[in-house]
Design a protein around this motif. Structure first.
Motif, mmCIF file in Angstrom:
data_model
loop_
_atom_site.group_PDB
_atom_site.id
_atom_site.type_symbol
_atom_site.label_atom_id
_atom_site.label_comp_id
_atom_site.label_asym_id
_atom_site.label_seq_id
_atom_site.Cartn_x
_atom_site.Cartn_y
_atom_site.Cartn_z
ATOM 1 N N LEU A 1 0.980 -1.241 -0.013
ATOM 2 C CA LEU A 1 -0.513 0.171 -0.318
ATOM 3 C C LEU A 1 0.651 0.961 -0.367
ATOM 4 N N ALA A 2 1.765 1.182 0.209
ATOM 5 C CA ALA A 2 2.548 2.262 -0.164
ATOM 6 C C ALA A 2 2.889 3.122 -1.385
ATOM 7 N N SER A 3 2.992 4.563 -0.988
ATOM 8 C CA SER A 3 2.279 5.620 -1.813
ATOM 9 C C SER A 3 3.923 6.868 -1.762
ATOM 10 N N ARG A 4 4.088 7.244 -3.204
ATOM 11 C CA ARG A 4 5.579 7.523 -3.227
ATOM 12 C C ARG A 4 5.520 9.087 -3.122
ATOM 13 N N HIS A 5 4.259 9.408 -2.850
ATOM 14 C CA HIS A 5 4.097 10.835 -3.233
ATOM 15 C C HIS A 5 3.363 11.574 -1.749
ATOM 16 N N GLY A 6 2.977 11.118 0.018
ATOM 17 C CA GLY A 6 2.184 10.963 0.706
ATOM 18 C C GLY A 6 2.456 11.960 1.595
ATOM 19 N N ASN A 7 1.917 12.514 2.610
ATOM 20 C CA ASN A 7 1.708 13.073 3.682
ATOM 21 C C ASN A 7 2.982 12.088 4.525
ATOM 22 N N PHE A 8 4.119 13.131 5.201
ATOM 23 C CA PHE A 8 4.743 11.907 6.112
ATOM 24 C C PHE A 8 3.879 11.582 7.749
ATOM 25 N N ALA A 9 2.768 12.257 8.149
ATOM 26 C CA ALA A 9 2.506 12.327 9.098
ATOM 27 C C ALA A 9 1.048 10.762 9.012
ATOM 28 N N CYS A 10 1.470 10.315 8.223
ATOM 29 C CA CYS A 10 -0.131 8.847 7.369
ATOM 30 C C CYS A 10 0.825 7.860 7.970
ATOM 31 N N ASP A 11 2.155 7.749 8.104
ATOM 32 C CA ASP A 11 2.235 6.883 8.954
ATOM 33 C C ASP A 11 2.082 6.768 10.306
ATOM 34 N N LEU A 12 3.050 7.910 10.621
ATOM 35 C CA LEU A 12 2.831 8.392 12.280
ATOM 36 C C LEU A 12 1.125 8.262 12.809
ATOM 37 N N GLY A 13 0.203 8.837 12.100
ATOM 38 C CA GLY A 13 -0.977 8.944 12.482
ATOM 39 C C GLY A 13 -1.422 7.059 12.162
ATOM 40 N N ILE A 14 -1.481 6.643 11.842
ATOM 41 C CA ILE A 14 -2.098 4.896 11.512
ATOM 42 C C ILE A 14 -1.754 3.864 12.564
ATOM 43 N N LEU A 15 -0.214 4.500 12.939
ATOM 44 C CA LEU A 15 0.393 4.002 14.478
ATOM 45 C C LEU A 15 -0.474 4.435 15.185
ATOM 46 N N CYS A 16 -0.508 5.527 15.740
ATOM 47 C CA CYS A 16 -0.912 6.148 16.957
ATOM 48 C C CYS A 16 -2.120 5.871 17.193
ATOM 49 N N ALA A 17 -3.147 5.411 16.032
ATOM 50 C CA ALA A 17 -4.611 4.971 15.845
ATOM 51 C C ALA A 17 -4.930 3.464 16.702
ATOM 52 N N LEU B 1 -2.396 1.576 18.802
ATOM 53 C CA LEU B 1 -2.244 2.211 19.742
ATOM 54 C C LEU B 1 -3.283 2.328 20.758
ATOM 55 N N LYS B 2 -4.425 3.111 19.948
ATOM 56 C CA LYS B 2 -5.451 3.806 20.833
ATOM 57 C C LYS B 2 -5.920 3.231 20.733
ATOM 58 N N TYR B 3 -6.443 2.241 19.445
ATOM 59 C CA TYR B 3 -7.483 1.062 19.681
ATOM 60 C C TYR B 3 -7.024 -0.073 20.568
ATOM 61 N N TYR B 4 -5.811 -0.213 20.804
ATOM 62 C CA TYR B 4 -5.346 -0.982 21.174
ATOM 63 C C TYR B 4 -5.254 -0.952 23.183
ATOM 64 N N PHE B 5 -5.338 0.176 23.446
ATOM 65 C CA PHE B 5 -5.743 0.375 24.762
ATOM 66 C C PHE B 5 -7.100 0.150 24.787
ATOM 67 N N ALA B 6 -7.614 0.567 23.993
ATOM 68 C CA ALA B 6 -8.948 0.777 24.655
ATOM 69 C C ALA B 6 -9.878 -0.315 24.176
ATOM 70 N N ARG B 7 -9.578 -1.126 23.739
ATOM 71 C CA ARG B 7 -10.034 -2.665 24.198
ATOM 72 C C ARG B 7 -9.745 -3.486 25.392
ATOM 73 N N LYS B 8 -8.524 -2.745 25.526
ATOM 74 C CA LYS B 8 -7.996 -3.332 27.403
ATOM 75 C C LYS B 8 -8.093 -2.636 28.522
ATOM 76 N N GLY B 9 -8.960 -1.904 28.474
ATOM 77 C CA GLY B 9 -10.322 -0.913 28.840
ATOM 78 C C GLY B 9 -9.838 1.014 29.043
ATOM 79 N N SER B 10 -9.173 1.120 28.402
ATOM 80 C CA SER B 10 -8.596 2.458 28.790
ATOM 81 C C SER B 10 -7.964 3.164 27.669
ATOM 82 N N SER B 11 -7.994 3.674 27.012
ATOM 83 C CA SER B 11 -7.202 4.841 25.660
ATOM 84 C C SER B 11 -6.664 5.705 26.192
ATOM 85 N N GLN B 12 -6.412 6.008 27.661
ATOM 86 C CA GLN B 12 -5.932 6.712 27.907
ATOM 87 C C GLN B 12 -4.482 6.523 28.809
ATOM 88 N N ARG B 13 -4.408 5.143 28.533
ATOM 89 C CA ARG B 13 -3.287 4.573 28.083
ATOM 90 C C ARG B 13 -2.342 4.562 27.134
#
Length: 307
Positions: A213-229, A231-243
């Motif tokens: 799915l790699a793109s040659r002309h993207g915004n660098f923040a995309c890779d950061l945002g996907i990973l952050c999402a 992390l948030k989803y994983y901890f939400a399923r474990k009880g608290s997204s704030q963690r």
């Protein structure tokens, strides 16, 4: 698999001098939880293990696509990326075998293991931040903002949600489009699937897998945002997204050159976290926790109305 099997013999041929005993047997392992048929091939008595990805055999949500084009695209993306960061070495492609891409197998623990066991997670996120920064800085090119939004709409169109909800998302996307937050001078190669399973640590070194799915002309923040999402989803399923927040902050801080860049990134991240969360909702539509990423994605996009 024994000599005489056409696929096995092709693998032996493309591996060349890496295989000393051309008549060796090959053990096959089918891997699960992938968008395509993926198999691991171990050559008995040899120190070679191969991963074969069959683009012509889809097993994920998306069934219709250009398998031949996807095969070639990932091969070329891996060839480019391997000059900059650690990726599985691409070996060969073959249209005749269900559009297969053969690459070297990378052993090790995925980021998901460190997330699950909560061991060395911040240290691993630092290594990933350094790797992504290296990839982004060394592949700069023009920026295709329109494509950033088209892939967002692509995910929306594949989500199993009602038209009213889709309309709300598209309204908020329009707000982001007309803001200047996503305007950057240069684009770069982005992985565009930076989930915990695609980062593997082999002998302490991070490897980035799956460049389909790699793109040659993207915004660098995309890779950061996907990973952050993720992390948030994983901890939400474990009880608290704030963690997830301390880990997200630590990851983004380490990626940033300075405080000024960190502030800029944190303003853009909600857009790409929303993209990452909607991808999760699309791929995990059959789970009991499917409503959370949909709800949280909307919350992320609504931040634009407060800026």
């Amino acid at each position: 698999m024994k000599p005489g099997d056409t696929f096995r013999d092709w693998l032996v041929e493309v591996l060349g001098d890496r295989i000393h005993n051309k008549g060796c047997k090959v053990r096959v392992f089918k891997l699960s939880h992938a968008s395509h048929r993926i198999c691991k091939y171990e050559f008995k008595g040899e120190k070679v293990t191969i991963i074969a990805k069959f683009f012509g055999i889809p097993t994920g949500v998306i069934k219709k696509y250009n398998s031949y084009g996807s095969m070639n695209k990932e091969y070329e993306n891996l060839k480019k990326a391997q000059k900059i960061i650690n990726v599985p070495e691409p070996i060969a492609t073959n249209r005749e075998f269900n559009c297969v891409l053969a690459s070297k197998y990378v052993s090790g623990k995925p980021l998901f293991w460190y997330l699950k066991h909560r061991k060395e997670l911040k240290e691993k996120l630092e290594l990933i931040a350094d790797m992504l920064r290296k990839l982004h800085e060394n592949t700069q090119t023009y920026y295709d903002k329109e494509n950033e939004f088209s892939k967002f709409h692509y995910v929306l169109n594949h989500l199993k949600i009602n038209q009213c909800m889709k309309k709300e998302y598209k309204y908020l996307l329009g707000k982001w489009w007309h803001s200047s937050l996503l305007d950057i001078k240069k684009g770069c190669m982005i992985h565009n699937d930076s989930t915990p399973v695609n980062f593997v640590f082999h002998k302490g070194r991070p490897f980035l897998l799956d460049f389909e799915l790699a793109s040659r002309h993207g915004n660098f923040a995309c890779d950061l945002g996907i990973l952050c999402a993720e992390l948030k989803y994983y901890f939400a399923r474990k009880g608290s997204s704030q963690r997830a927040e301390p880990y997200i902050r630590h990851f983004l801080k380490h990626y940033s050159k300075d405080e000024k860049e960190f502030c800029k990134i944190t303003k853009v991240i909600p857009f790409y976290m929303a993209y990452g969360l909607l991808r999760i909702a699309m791929f995990k539509s059959n789970t009991s926790y499917k409503d959370y990423p949909l709800r949280e994605a909307k919350n992320c996009l609504e931040i634009i109305e407060k800026i």
